[in-house]
Design an enzyme around this catalytic site. Structure first.
Site, short mmCIF file in Angstrom:
data_model
loop_
_atom_site.label_atom_id
_atom_site.label_comp_id
_atom_site.label_asym_id
_atom_site.label_seq_id
_atom_site.Cartn_x
_atom_site.Cartn_y
_atom_site.Cartn_z
N HIS A 128 26.54 68.68 -43.27
CA HIS A 128 26.94 67.51 -43.91
C HIS A 128 26.48 66.24 -43.07
O HIS A 128 27.29 65.87 -42.05
CB HIS A 128 28.42 67.38 -43.93
CG HIS A 128 29.02 66.23 -44.69
ND1 HIS A 128 30.24 66.16 -45.26
CD2 HIS A 128 28.59 64.79 -44.85
CE1 HIS A 128 30.69 65.00 -45.69
NE2 HIS A 128 29.60 64.08 -45.49
N HIS A 141 24.12 62.46 -43.32
CA HIS A 141 23.39 61.50 -44.22
C HIS A 141 22.28 61.02 -43.23
O HIS A 141 22.65 60.29 -42.31
CB HIS A 141 24.11 60.39 -44.62
CG HIS A 141 25.26 60.78 -45.57
ND1 HIS A 141 25.33 60.71 -46.87
CD2 HIS A 141 26.68 61.22 -45.34
CE1 HIS A 141 26.40 61.20 -47.58
NE2 HIS A 141 27.04 61.63 -46.35
N HIS A 163 30.59 65.14 -52.47
CA HIS A 163 31.95 64.64 -51.60
C HIS A 163 33.22 64.77 -52.53
O HIS A 163 32.80 64.11 -53.88
CB HIS A 163 31.63 63.34 -51.31
CG HIS A 163 30.58 63.23 -50.06
ND1 HIS A 163 29.34 63.54 -50.09
CD2 HIS A 163 30.73 62.37 -49.00
CE1 HIS A 163 28.70 63.51 -49.06
NE2 HIS A 163 29.56 62.81 -48.09
N GLU A 198 37.78 62.73 -50.02
CA GLU A 198 37.85 62.23 -48.87
C GLU A 198 38.59 61.05 -48.85
O GLU A 198 39.77 61.06 -47.87
CB GLU A 198 36.30 61.47 -48.55
CG GLU A 198 36.07 60.66 -47.42
CD GLU A 198 34.79 60.18 -47.07
OE1 GLU A 198 33.99 59.96 -47.90
OE2 GLU A 198 34.45 59.90 -45.92
N ASP A 241 28.38 63.65 -40.49
CA ASP A 241 28.44 62.85 -41.56
C ASP A 241 27.49 61.48 -41.34
O ASP A 241 26.29 61.69 -41.74
CB ASP A 241 29.95 62.20 -41.77
CG ASP A 241 29.98 61.65 -43.24
OD1 ASP A 241 29.28 61.71 -43.90
OD2 ASP A 241 31.26 61.01 -43.52
N ASP A 242 27.87 60.40 -40.54
CA ASP A 242 26.82 59.56 -40.06
C ASP A 242 27.08 59.05 -38.74
O ASP A 242 27.83 57.93 -38.30
CB ASP A 242 27.64 58.21 -41.06
CG ASP A 242 27.43 58.35 -42.78
OD1 ASP A 242 26.18 58.58 -43.13
OD2 ASP A 242 28.49 58.63 -43.05
N1 ADE Z 1 27.63 58.00 -47.80
C1 ADE Z 1 27.36 57.92 -46.37
N2 ADE Z 1 28.58 58.62 -45.78
C2 ADE Z 1 29.41 58.80 -46.84
C3 ADE Z 1 30.74 59.34 -46.68
N3 ADE Z 1 31.64 59.65 -45.71
N4 ADE Z 1 31.47 59.31 -47.88
C4 ADE Z 1 30.85 58.92 -49.05
N5 ADE Z 1 29.64 58.29 -49.07
C5 ADE Z 1 28.65 58.66 -47.95
ZN ZN Z 2 29.32 62.14 -46.23
#
Ligand code: ADE
Ligand code: ZN
Length: 337
Positions: free
Chosen positions: A17, A19, A197, A200, A278-279
């Site tokens: 996971h 991006h 997703h 969340e 994630d990011d």
């Molecule tokens: N796009 C990038 N990161 C995300 C996240 N955690 N939740 C939803 N969309 C995303």
């Molecule tokens: Zn994500």
């Protein structure tokens, strides 16, 4: 480095996971902005860093979409992906399945192929140089229409050799998985793997929809499943993996404090949870840092950390032989450490 962080650093693991646009470090963003003659609305790397203070998912998404504006050429996407690969190669990440958001690029005039080819060629180079295997999953932006998602799927069809699956991301609440039921049916028919997703910020009902209507093979995040006992029972029975992202959860206030993170409870209930970043450029850490954040909650137990690494490999879209190979690496590492 203390003993457990040292253990985490060398542990073979997969990231499921991630991006790729969320790996855009401010330093690289400024460099590419200069290369493309773009003026960022921040004076310095430090000022941009300071803007990474979020109360909820949408706060982050606004900055995330602004950041990806800087990506223009195939070389830009290559450089972004290469920078991520160098980071995770040093963290003994052995397999990655990365998301990209084609609509975030196509809608501002950057072709589908520009992004895909830049990302793919860096990943191929990474496989050769670092022995990191990979897959690319393209995500539909759920705040956009079903029609838009269908058009994006059409753009992907000539690239089945490069894309292994579809995902669903962006603003969750108000955009339930059901909106994309027909798009996912078509994607499955075309042979793509599928993830989404869900849970969340959204309710357990969105996780049910992702499973029952989209028929996804993994849930990204899935935190809210713990509010619904029948859902937990279903996820455990079907062994549906959750790709959990600890540092993301605290940064986006999905979890109030790391000490209250639900991951230990998920594992206790038999959920097949994995750890992911994630990011990472926005949330303060790559894969090792996410394992490190969770480790104290598991009593800094090496076997528990190895279980998370095993889950990451068995949840991946790879052959059984590849899974066995990676599991043997984890076992050998655990025995030696
Ligand atoms: N796009 C990038 N990161 C995300 C996240 N955690 N939740 C939803 N969309 C995303
Ligand atoms: Zn994500």
């Amino acid at each position: 480095m203390n003993d457990i962080n040292h253990f985490i650093a060398g542990l073979p693991k997969a990231e499921l996971h991630l991006h790729i646009e969320g790996t855009f470090e401010p330093e690289l963003m400024f460099k590419l902005a200069e290369r493309n003659n773009i003026t960022l609305p921040y004076e310095s790397v430090e000022a941009l860093h300071k803007a990474y203070d979020f109360n909820e998912l949408q706060d982050f998404l606004d900055i995330y979409y602004q950041g990806m504006n800087v990506l223009r050429s195939e070389q830009d996407f290559y450089d972004l992906t290469w920078a991520y690969l160098e980071k995770v190669a040093a963290q003994n990440v052995r397999h990655i399945e990365i998301f990209f958001d084609p609509q975030g690029h196509v809608d501002r005039g950057i072709s589908f192929e520009t992004g895909l080819n830049g990302i793919f060629s860096a990943l191929q180079q990474g496989e050769q140089e670092f022995d990191i295997s990979f897959g690319i999953i393209m995500c539909f932006l759920r705040h956009l229409s079903e029609d838009d998602a269908f058009k994006t799927l059409e753009l992907a069809l000539p690239h089945k050799d490069k894309i292994i699956g579809v995902g669903l991301d962006s603003s969750e609440v108000g955009h339930p998985p059901s909106k994309f039921e027909r798009v996912y049916a078509k994607a499955r028919q075309e042979g793509f793997h599928s993830v989404a997703h869900a849970g969340e910020e959204g309710p357990p009902a969105y996780i049910w929809e992702a499973l029952d209507l989209l028929k996804v093979e993994r849930i990204d995040h899935g935190n809210s499943c713990l509010q619904d006992a029948a859902l937990v029972e279903h996820i455990v029975k079907e062994q549906i993996p959750l790709t959990v992202c600890p540092l993301s959860n605290t940064k986006l206030c999905v979890v109030d404090d790391m000490k209250n993170h639900p991951l230990p409870e998920m594992l206790k209930r038999g959920i097949k949870a994995t750890i992911n970043s994630d990011d990472p450029a926005y949330f303060g850490g790559y894969l090792n840092e996410n394992y490190q954040a969770i480790s104290p909650l598991l009593g800094d137990n090496k076997e528990a950390l190895a279980t998370l690494a095993r889950n990451s490999f068995t949840s991946a879209f790879i052959s059984d032989d590849a899974k066995q190979g990676f599991l043997a690496e984890v076992d050998a590492y655990l025995q030696a450490n």
